[in-house]
Design a protein around this motif. Structure first.
Motif, PDB file in Angstrom:
ATOM      1  N   THR A   9      33.808  41.730  46.306  1.00  0.00           N
ATOM      2  CA  THR A   9      33.419  40.695  47.454  1.00  0.00           C
ATOM      3  C   THR A   9      34.712  40.444  48.564  1.00  0.00           C
ATOM      4  OG1 THR A   9      31.628  40.004  46.185  1.00  0.00           O
ATOM      5  CG2 THR A   9      32.288  38.616  48.297  1.00  0.00           C
ATOM      6  N   ARG A  11      37.129  38.272  50.399  1.00  0.00           N
ATOM      7  CA  ARG A  11      37.460  36.643  50.238  1.00  0.00           C
ATOM      8  C   ARG A  11      36.634  35.825  51.114  1.00  0.00           C
ATOM      9  NH1 ARG A  11      41.761  34.973  47.127  1.00  0.00           N
ATOM     10  NH2 ARG A  11      42.916  36.810  46.068  1.00  0.00           N
ATOM     11  N   ILE A  14      32.978  34.918  50.200  1.00  0.00           N
ATOM     12  CA  ILE A  14      32.881  34.251  48.946  1.00  0.00           C
ATOM     13  C   ILE A  14      32.026  33.067  49.073  1.00  0.00           C
ATOM     14  CG2 ILE A  14      34.124  32.716  47.052  1.00  0.00           C
ATOM     15  CD1 ILE A  14      34.216  35.959  46.469  1.00  0.00           C
ATOM     16  N   ASP A  15      32.370  31.930  50.000  1.00  0.00           N
ATOM     17  CA  ASP A  15      31.458  30.907  50.049  1.00  0.00           C
ATOM     18  C   ASP A  15      30.097  31.113  50.296  1.00  0.00           C
ATOM     19  OD1 ASP A  15      33.758  29.367  49.555  1.00  0.00           O
ATOM     20  OD2 ASP A  15      34.290  28.807  51.793  1.00  0.00           O
ATOM     21  N   VAL A  18      28.642  32.558  47.172  1.00  0.00           N
ATOM     22  CA  VAL A  18      28.291  31.726  46.152  1.00  0.00           C
ATOM     23  C   VAL A  18      26.968  30.874  46.423  1.00  0.00           C
ATOM     24  CG1 VAL A  18      29.091  29.500  44.983  1.00  0.00           C
ATOM     25  CG2 VAL A  18      30.676  31.265  45.468  1.00  0.00           C
ATOM     26  N   ARG A  28      28.578  28.041  40.409  1.00  0.00           N
ATOM     27  CA  ARG A  28      30.076  28.121  40.073  1.00  0.00           C
ATOM     28  C   ARG A  28      30.752  27.718  39.019  1.00  0.00           C
ATOM     29  NH1 ARG A  28      34.402  28.327  45.110  1.00  0.00           N
ATOM     30  NH2 ARG A  28      35.928  29.432  43.837  1.00  0.00           N
ATOM     31  N   ALA A  39      38.786  36.566  41.349  1.00  0.00           N
ATOM     32  CA  ALA A  39      37.544  36.263  41.193  1.00  0.00           C
ATOM     33  C   ALA A  39      36.951  35.086  41.401  1.00  0.00           C
ATOM     34  CB  ALA A  39      36.988  37.122  40.169  1.00  0.00           C
ATOM     35  N   VAL A  40      35.721  34.858  41.808  1.00  0.00           N
ATOM     36  CA  VAL A  40      34.971  33.667  41.681  1.00  0.00           C
ATOM     37  C   VAL A  40      33.825  33.996  40.913  1.00  0.00           C
ATOM     38  CG1 VAL A  40      33.483  31.937  42.803  1.00  0.00           C
ATOM     39  CG2 VAL A  40      35.639  32.647  43.962  1.00  0.00           C
ATOM     40  N   LEU A  51      32.206  37.636  41.342  1.00  0.00           N
ATOM     41  CA  LEU A  51      32.586  37.994  42.440  1.00  0.00           C
ATOM     42  C   LEU A  51      34.188  38.565  42.744  1.00  0.00           C
ATOM     43  CD1 LEU A  51      30.491  35.267  44.320  1.00  0.00           C
ATOM     44  CD2 LEU A  51      29.658  37.722  43.913  1.00  0.00           C
ATOM     45  N   PHE A  53      37.331  39.732  44.243  1.00  0.00           N
ATOM     46  CA  PHE A  53      37.725  39.998  45.570  1.00  0.00           C
ATOM     47  C   PHE A  53      38.408  41.279  45.646  1.00  0.00           C
ATOM     48  CE2 PHE A  53      39.930  35.519  44.526  1.00  0.00           C
ATOM     49  CZ  PHE A  53      38.721  34.983  44.958  1.00  0.00           C
TER      50      PHE A  53
END
Length: 117
Positions: A9, A11, A14-15, A18, A28, A39-40, A51, A53
């Motif tokens: 994913t 960056r 990302i939001d 999520v 999260r 990653a997240v 997820l 980066f």
């Protein structure tokens, strides 16, 4: 048991990613140590989506991640209200199921229940 799937994913996505997974009941969680730099993570009922980066993520055209929605109709409605288009698929094992593209371009299958097996 599969513990997690990893989806490359950007960056900047990302939001939104999520928020997308939250529509399917994922929250999260913080990755341990240095993994938070790359990653997240989101999690639901012990299953995680990482997820990862990547500036140029690979999104397979047919490969997908499948999730069982606790309340299928409500999950599909939440996706629609958030602006996502879903494509209803055949209920091959009797389960309602649909496909949706997540932020970042990954195909996700949402199903009411998994096949017996």
């Amino acid at each position: 048991m599969i513990h997690h799937a990893t989806l490359e994913t950007r960056r900047e996505d990302i939001d939104d990613a999520v928020a997308f997974w939250a529509l399917l009941g994922f929250e999260r969680v913080e990755p341990p140590g240095r993994l938070a730099e790359i990653a997240v993570w989101v999690q639901r009922a012990g299953t995680q989506v990482h997820l990862l980066f990547n500036d140029d993520p690979v999104t397979p055209p047919k490969g997908h991640t499948a999730v069982v929605a606790d309340h299928y109709d409500a999950a599909i409605e939440r996706l629609h209200r958030a602006g996502f288009e879903t494509r209803v698929s055949t209920p091959d094992w009797g389960s309602p199921r649909s496909f949706v593209v997540s932020p970042g371009g990954h195909l996700v299958e949402v199903m009411a229940f998994p096949p017996d097996g």
